[in-house]
Design an enzyme around this catalytic site. Sequence first.
Site, PDB file in Angstrom:
ATOM      1  N   HIS A 322      33.965  72.779  90.869  1.00  0.00           N
ATOM      2  CA  HIS A 322      34.724  74.000  90.626  1.00  0.00           C
ATOM      3  C   HIS A 322      36.164  73.636  90.331  1.00  0.00           C
ATOM      4  CE1 HIS A 322      36.347  78.022  91.206  1.00  0.00           C
ATOM      5  NE2 HIS A 322      35.100  78.444  91.048  1.00  0.00           N
ATOM      6  N   ASP A 379      26.949  79.369  92.227  1.00  0.00           N
ATOM      7  CA  ASP A 379      25.736  79.464  91.407  1.00  0.00           C
ATOM      8  C   ASP A 379      24.589  78.590  91.898  1.00  0.00           C
ATOM      9  OD1 ASP A 379      26.759  81.255  89.522  1.00  0.00           O
ATOM     10  OD2 ASP A 379      27.874  79.654  88.548  1.00  0.00           O
TER      11      ASP A 379
HETATM   12  N1  ACO Z   1      28.215  67.144  87.674  1.00  0.00           N
HETATM   13  C1  ACO Z   1      28.630  65.882  87.430  1.00  0.00           C
HETATM   14  N2  ACO Z   1      29.919  65.535  87.281  1.00  0.00           N
HETATM   15  C2  ACO Z   1      30.838  66.510  87.386  1.00  0.00           C
HETATM   16  C3  ACO Z   1      30.474  67.847  87.648  1.00  0.00           C
HETATM   17  C4  ACO Z   1      29.102  68.140  87.795  1.00  0.00           C
HETATM   18  N3  ACO Z   1      28.701  69.383  88.031  1.00  0.00           N
HETATM   19  N4  ACO Z   1      31.583  68.609  87.676  1.00  0.00           N
HETATM   20  C5  ACO Z   1      32.607  67.792  87.449  1.00  0.00           C
HETATM   21  N5  ACO Z   1      32.170  66.515  87.277  1.00  0.00           N
HETATM   22  C6  ACO Z   1      32.985  65.322  87.073  1.00  0.00           C
HETATM   23  C7  ACO Z   1      33.488  65.220  85.637  1.00  0.00           C
HETATM   24  O1  ACO Z   1      32.611  64.499  84.819  1.00  0.00           O
HETATM   25  C8  ACO Z   1      34.811  64.529  85.833  1.00  0.00           C
HETATM   26  O2  ACO Z   1      34.550  63.162  86.061  1.00  0.00           O
HETATM   27  P1  ACO Z   1      35.607  62.052  85.563  1.00  0.00           P
HETATM   28  O3  ACO Z   1      36.832  62.318  86.354  1.00  0.00           O
HETATM   29  O4  ACO Z   1      34.946  60.755  85.859  1.00  0.00           O
HETATM   30  O5  ACO Z   1      35.799  62.280  84.085  1.00  0.00           O
HETATM   31  C9  ACO Z   1      35.322  65.109  87.165  1.00  0.00           C
HETATM   32  O6  ACO Z   1      34.143  65.481  87.886  1.00  0.00           O
HETATM   33  C10 ACO Z   1      36.227  66.338  87.015  1.00  0.00           C
HETATM   34  O7  ACO Z   1      35.539  67.277  86.206  1.00  0.00           O
HETATM   35  P2  ACO Z   1      36.267  68.299  85.245  1.00  0.00           P
HETATM   36  O8  ACO Z   1      35.310  68.768  84.208  1.00  0.00           O
HETATM   37  O9  ACO Z   1      37.561  67.694  84.784  1.00  0.00           O
HETATM   38  O10 ACO Z   1      36.610  69.447  86.256  1.00  0.00           O
HETATM   39  P3  ACO Z   1      37.013  70.907  85.855  1.00  0.00           P
HETATM   40  O11 ACO Z   1      37.786  71.433  87.011  1.00  0.00           O
HETATM   41  O12 ACO Z   1      37.662  70.940  84.512  1.00  0.00           O
HETATM   42  O13 ACO Z   1      35.596  71.647  85.685  1.00  0.00           O
HETATM   43  C11 ACO Z   1      33.616  72.823  86.179  1.00  0.00           C
HETATM   44  C12 ACO Z   1      35.049  72.500  86.618  1.00  0.00           C
HETATM   45  C13 ACO Z   1      33.614  73.274  84.719  1.00  0.00           C
HETATM   46  C14 ACO Z   1      33.099  73.972  87.031  1.00  0.00           C
HETATM   47  C15 ACO Z   1      32.743  71.550  86.372  1.00  0.00           C
HETATM   48  O14 ACO Z   1      32.754  71.143  87.715  1.00  0.00           O
HETATM   49  C16 ACO Z   1      31.305  71.765  85.876  1.00  0.00           C
HETATM   50  O15 ACO Z   1      31.042  71.591  84.694  1.00  0.00           O
HETATM   51  N6  ACO Z   1      30.349  72.151  86.798  1.00  0.00           N
HETATM   52  C17 ACO Z   1      29.004  72.432  86.400  1.00  0.00           C
HETATM   53  C18 ACO Z   1      28.915  73.827  85.804  1.00  0.00           C
HETATM   54  C19 ACO Z   1      29.026  74.892  86.865  1.00  0.00           C
HETATM   55  O16 ACO Z   1      28.398  74.841  87.913  1.00  0.00           O
HETATM   56  N7  ACO Z   1      29.845  75.908  86.546  1.00  0.00           N
HETATM   57  C20 ACO Z   1      30.033  77.058  87.425  1.00  0.00           C
HETATM   58  C21 ACO Z   1      31.384  77.025  88.056  1.00  0.00           C
HETATM   59  S1  ACO Z   1      31.570  78.362  89.172  1.00  0.00           S
HETATM   60  C22 ACO Z   1      31.787  79.681  88.171  1.00  0.00           C
HETATM   61  O17 ACO Z   1      32.348  79.620  87.112  1.00  0.00           O
HETATM   62  C23 ACO Z   1      31.268  80.899  88.623  1.00  0.00           C
END
Ligand code: ACO
Length: 444
Positions: A322, A379
Amino acid sequence: MAERIEVSGSYRNLKQRGQAQISLDGKDYAFPVVEGSEGERAVDITNLRKACGYITLDAGYQNTGSCISGITYIDGEAGILRYRGIPIEQLAEQASFVETAYLLVHGVLPKKQELRDFRNLLTANSMIHEDMLTFFHGLPRDAHPMAILSSMVNSLSIYYPEVVSEEDSDEAELNIAMARLISKIRTIAAFSFKKSVGEPFVYPSNYTYCANFLHMMFSTPVQKYKLNHVVIRALNQLLILHADHEQNCSTSTVRLVGSSKVNLYASICAGICALWGPLHGGANQSVIESLEEIRSNNIPVKKFIEMVKDKNNPRRLMGFGHRVYRNYDPRARIIKNTCGEVLGYLKRSDPLLDIAQELEEIALHDDYFIERKLYPNVDFYSGIIYRAIGIPTNMFTVMFAIGRLPGWIAQWKEMHNSEPFNIGRPRQIYTGPTVQDYIPISAR
Ligand code: ACO
């Protein structure tokens, strides 16, 4: 109506906490430091460009406060979520969704008579305009329910054109428009389900909010849906937990679109579209799809975890991570408990719940997830409850939208009352070609 609290996002609500010095091109500039009621601080750079010709660059708004708001407070490090100051755990345990909607939109908990009036307003506005049924009849059976929902919500501005904007409508008109949305979104959602399964539409009845939705979804002309308190309570809770989450992607969209002074329905429609994406509200559908994939292909859970960690593999562990929470999402904790209660009451077991729990267990002890502070979000478990209730996977994001609606409305309203009011218009740093001459096609 209860005594109103100051709900507008005004600079007057901020405490002044001195100044921040910024040195640029050998010159010092001072900008105010401001503080909110929970001690969050910001450097107010509204006048940065005017003072020294610079803008700030913050792709994805990771560090940008886009507004001043008195609606929802989140402490992502501590895993805290409150609506109008009230902890989410208390609302999920004791309040109804309708009460929560009132709290968000009007700023205070309703008194008994106010709640009765609000419920009556919702009931009075639960039917959709009969002419809208022609839209439904013309839709393909397999249309995605989020496409239907966004189109139908936008089309409310065709059938109820009187509410143009916050400033052109009086309070009573706005209250009706808000009730219309909160009530009709349920009817539209249920009708889109009936359309997809080829059953006749079931009109709303005089039930409470969640019971009415379940009735419209699952009753048929030959059999009335048997309402039960555990399912109604779970649904209430899910909607409460989704009701607002400050400046996320869809809410910021509602504010940005609304800041052009377009009508309420169009602004909410934009929010629904933003919610649809798999990185936002669409994640609840993606979670179940991933769990199904693991189950049907017998993928070992450990192997799946390795796949989502692999940087050459674009997939992620959906329902994990998140932007704001660097701790267990407090909503996920509540939903996980309710999940067990609902399955227990319905005497069902779901192999997907076992897979989800195993994924969580492994991820929470894995360095990749620990280092990045990735925990289950709202979720991760919600889809398992929706499945148990009988809601199809492609409607999960619609359920999210029903829950989020009061939050979007509250934010739209607050944005319109904010001081100063500005149209949302970020800037950019241009990296395209510098000036060049047009070359006629014959010479290219
Ligand atoms: N699975 C695997 N790796 C992940 C995940 C995940 N679910 N989420 C983040 N990471 C990793 C990224 O690859 C990144 O790794 P790195 O630093 O080696 O490059 C690091 O964690 C940071 O991730 P970002 O994408 O920069 O984090 P951001 O805050 O921009 O994204 C997000 C948040 C979009 C929610 C992300 O965690 C994600 O894609 N989660 C899965 C989708 C999801 O569940 N979305 C619902 C969110 S809740 C809502 O909107 C209601």
